[in-house]
Design a protein around this motif. Structure first.
Motif, PDB file in Angstrom:
ATOM      1  N   THR A 186      62.575  44.084  32.030  1.00 46.33           N
ATOM      2  CA  THR A 186      60.953  44.070  32.096  1.00 46.33           C
ATOM      3  C   THR A 186      59.880  43.158  33.039  1.00 46.33           C
ATOM      4  O   THR A 186      58.878  42.896  33.221  1.00 46.33           O
ATOM      5  CB  THR A 186      60.741  42.401  30.637  1.00 46.33           C
ATOM      6  N   VAL A 201      58.626  43.798  36.387  1.00 43.93           N
ATOM      7  CA  VAL A 201      57.505  44.975  36.825  1.00 43.93           C
ATOM      8  C   VAL A 201      57.977  45.665  38.368  1.00 43.93           C
ATOM      9  O   VAL A 201      57.666  47.217  38.072  1.00 43.93           O
ATOM     10  CB  VAL A 201      55.961  45.051  36.649  1.00 43.93           C
ATOM     11  N   PRO A 233      61.101  48.752  36.957  1.00 50.28           N
ATOM     12  CA  PRO A 233      60.533  50.394  36.275  1.00 50.28           C
ATOM     13  C   PRO A 233      60.870  51.297  37.458  1.00 50.28           C
ATOM     14  O   PRO A 233      61.123  52.247  37.530  1.00 50.28           O
ATOM     15  CB  PRO A 233      59.391  50.251  35.716  1.00 50.28           C
ATOM     16  N   PRO A 234      59.587  50.830  38.709  1.00 49.48           N
ATOM     17  CA  PRO A 234      59.524  52.062  39.797  1.00 49.48           C
ATOM     18  C   PRO A 234      61.209  52.235  40.658  1.00 49.48           C
ATOM     19  O   PRO A 234      60.990  53.405  40.817  1.00 49.48           O
ATOM     20  CB  PRO A 234      58.941  51.209  40.464  1.00 49.48           C
ATOM     21  N   ARG A 239      53.665  36.831  41.613  1.00 44.08           N
ATOM     22  CA  ARG A 239      53.726  36.129  40.556  1.00 44.08           C
ATOM     23  C   ARG A 239      53.204  35.088  40.451  1.00 44.08           C
ATOM     24  O   ARG A 239      52.187  33.513  39.594  1.00 44.08           O
ATOM     25  CB  ARG A 239      54.474  36.051  39.374  1.00 44.08           C
ATOM     26  N   LEU A 284      49.578  34.074  41.541  1.00 46.77           N
ATOM     27  CA  LEU A 284      48.983  33.980  40.927  1.00 46.77           C
ATOM     28  C   LEU A 284      48.154  33.119  39.547  1.00 46.77           C
ATOM     29  O   LEU A 284      47.335  32.441  39.448  1.00 46.77           O
ATOM     30  CB  LEU A 284      49.108  35.659  39.475  1.00 46.77           C
ATOM     31  N   MET A 308      52.693  44.598  43.443  1.00 45.37           N
ATOM     32  CA  MET A 308      52.891  44.880  41.602  1.00 45.37           C
ATOM     33  C   MET A 308      51.797  45.866  40.536  1.00 45.37           C
ATOM     34  O   MET A 308      50.481  45.323  41.231  1.00 45.37           O
ATOM     35  CB  MET A 308      53.475  43.888  40.697  1.00 45.37           C
ATOM     36  N   PHE A 348      48.569  46.398  38.386  1.00 45.41           N
ATOM     37  CA  PHE A 348      47.917  46.172  37.331  1.00 45.41           C
ATOM     38  C   PHE A 348      46.558  44.765  38.800  1.00 45.41           C
ATOM     39  O   PHE A 348      45.817  44.452  37.920  1.00 45.41           O
ATOM     40  CB  PHE A 348      48.242  45.508  36.660  1.00 45.41           C
ATOM     41  N   LEU A 383      42.889  44.649  39.137  1.00 45.62           N
ATOM     42  CA  LEU A 383      42.628  44.660  37.727  1.00 45.62           C
ATOM     43  C   LEU A 383      42.087  43.170  37.588  1.00 45.62           C
ATOM     44  O   LEU A 383      40.891  42.137  37.000  1.00 45.62           O
ATOM     45  CB  LEU A 383      42.728  44.667  36.441  1.00 45.62           C
ATOM     46  N   ILE A 384      42.713  41.948  38.631  1.00 43.48           N
ATOM     47  CA  ILE A 384      42.436  40.490  38.500  1.00 43.48           C
ATOM     48  C   ILE A 384      41.842  40.242  39.999  1.00 43.48           C
ATOM     49  O   ILE A 384      41.332  40.645  40.676  1.00 43.48           O
ATOM     50  CB  ILE A 384      44.466  40.070  38.802  1.00 43.48           C
TER      51      ILE A 384
END
Lengths: 342, 342
Positions: free
Chosen positions: A76, A78, A81-82, A254, A257, A282, A284, A287-288
């Motif tokens: 989970t 991020v 997965p790639p 993170r 952020l 990462m 998205f 979008l932040i």
DNA sequence: GTAAATCATGCAATCGATTGCACATTTTCG
DNA sequence: CGAAAATGTGCAATCGATTGCATGATTTAC
């Protein structure tokens, strides 16, 4: 209940030859030892019966399961997965499947899951762990199991590893901040029991030295996890220390952020008053707001590279034949969270 | 090269008994047929030699590999990792491992990867596909392979499925918008070849009817993918149509984020002028402004539920014994992207 | 024209664990 | 005390594919 699978024996019965002949006719390498015509007939029969080889049986005999194990801390997260897709993009076309396990960075789990993989006879393992040491994977490699690690180097071993050039990333980022005029630069470091956390902090120190920037130890705060909450806590700690700073270089996105969130709450403008940078790039992120300036690491590429190396090991090359070290270039991504020093 | 694994035979030699006795001593069920003392000795020997059962060999004989297959469209889609963890949380403690494959929603890949799984003798499959139909998985289930689908119901079959209560989610969301006074409500629908896209559009129509809201067909735009770009495109299309609306109910979060982005660019205030809602409640949503009002679906829970059902099938219960349908409740999450109708 | 080499295929062992059945030993009970 | 029942262990087949070796057939070579 399960409908009976077609086996070599069925094809043999159908075509009137021995199973070994069938086996050979269906093996591209052995095929040449068989009369063209017979091979054709056998293949046709196999096709029409819908034969599918039983890899379990083959695996028992040959010790190759065409299955590899992939160990990661947590799917989970991020960034993984790639990486998995990168691995898959190399191995799947060649007929390999992957058993994926999440270690949660717990040593016990890691040991247990390693056994889970070995019990199933995986041909090799890609190990994207983050703990700074673990003897179990090293001993597995010692036993002759092909292993490649990702994101981390296993000390004192000849296990090939793929890493991103974190050093260069941190250094580029620091230079970027310096070029914007920042001199009082804080660092929110990652957990020091994780290799990335430690590596990036060391890289920060080294980069500072290279760039003749003084490192104020009071401006370095260490997070206990790589998440927004810890980023927030660390920034609050920095603010509380009373030390001034105009930029915060964070060990990952993170953390950044979380830090920005605190700045916002306190009415401190990012990037006008304080610049903040991340690491990883990462999904998205665009979008932040403010869009985070960060270092893009190759995730898909790292998975691919690791898989390619594993493949060479699987094909019998030894650790001596392949490069032990693969360092992938990173890329500075300048967005909106950095601005000239006020 | 690979260091020799300890086998039953080694333990038998060590303890002076027959391999079958060893096998029984190590099997919790068969153990009782063996003298306590002998069993103890064998277990001790197994322990000290570091015996690990060869599941490949056992699998060949018993037709159980303690491995399940998981088919998903794309692991990089943020909704799937939690599902996988949910599955793992149930199966891993019981000794199961998972082979995970990405279908990219391509039928050919799906068929091929299904074979990849079957060739490896997986005991069962959890299929989180999104294509609205596919005969291959149905035929696999027909052959007696335990299968559970996730997020989608396979028509005309007795394959158990786990879905989220999308209907209720859409309905609650529409009611929420109605309660805020909105009457001109647009819908950005997902791709209609994916089950979620189609399901949610149908749910939207049904909900509107239930709530006595007229549905203006001109206010329904269908996206071709579930991403921000398409969300943006669809919103532009809505704006261009000249039809007025004060709220946009989107079929998923990413469409909503894309739509909000366009509103921002055009200087239209969300939520003051136009409310926008999403669906899924994906991670990181609370870092993006305005925080999106959405419907939270159970991802981890869905994985868990599917795994639990699969487990029952693996333990010999038939599709008649288990509930064919599992509908998980969803939850309305009201954040900042919705406001009273201006 | 025969010996030798080549070729195609069959035979049987093998991988490691499981399991039905047989056998031997012990226990139970009339 | 002897027959029957219960118990513990060994034997051997089995799962399906692979592969070294043997065998028989065919071709080549001299």
């Amino acid at each position: 209940m399960q409908k009976k699978r077609i086996t070599l024996k069925d094809i043999a019965r159908e075509t009137g030859v021995h199973v070994s002949t069938v086996s050979r006719a269906l093996d591209p390498v052995e095929r040449k030892t068989i009369t063209e015509e017979v091979a054709k007939k056998i293949q046709a029969a196999a096709e029409s019966l819908g034969y599918r080889p039983n890899r379990i049986a083959a695996g028992l005999r040959t010790n190759r399961t065409m299955t590899v194990g992939v160990m990661i801390p947590d799917i989970t997260n991020v960034i993984f997965p790639p990486i998995l897709r990168g691995i898959e993009s190399v191995l799947e076309p060649l007929g390999y499947a992957s058993i994926i396990v999440n270690t949660d960075s717990e040593r016990d789990r890691e040991i247990r899951l390693l056994d889970v993989l070995r019990d199933r006879g995986v041909d090799g393992i890609i190990h994207a762990a983050v703990l700074r040491s673990d003897p179990s994977i090293a001993s597995a490699a010692q036993d002759g199991l092909p292993v490649v690690t990702l994101n981390r180097k296993v000390e004192d071993s000849d296990i090939p590893y793929v890493i991103n050039d974190e050093d260069a990333g941190i250094c580029q980022m620091l230079r970027h901040l310096r070029e914007l005029g920042h001199t009082r630069i804080a660092h929110i470091a990652g957990p020091q029991d994780l290799s990335t956390g430690q590596l990036r902090l060391a890289a920060f120190r080294r980069a500072a030295e290279d760039l003749d920037t003084e490192v104020d130890e009071n401006l370095i705060v260490v997070a206990t996890r790589f998440d927004e909450q810890e980023g927030a806590r660390c920034l609050i700690e920095l603010l509380a220390s009373g030390k001034t700073f105009t930029a915060v270089l964070c060990a990952n996105d993170r953390l950044a952020l979380g830090a920005i969130e605190v700045l916002r709450e306190r009415g401190i403008d990012c990037p006008r008053q304080v610049s903040v940078t991340g690491f990883n790039d990462m999904p998205f992120l665009d979008l932040i707001r403010p869009k985070l300036t960060t270092v893009r690491i190759q995730q898909h590429g790292a998975g691919r590279a690791a898989a390619e190396i594993l493949l060479r090991l699987l094909n019998g090359e030894t650790a001596d034949d392949v490069d032990i070290e693969t360092i992938l270039p990173v890329e500075l991504v300048i967005r909106e969270s950095t601005a000239p020093c006020p």
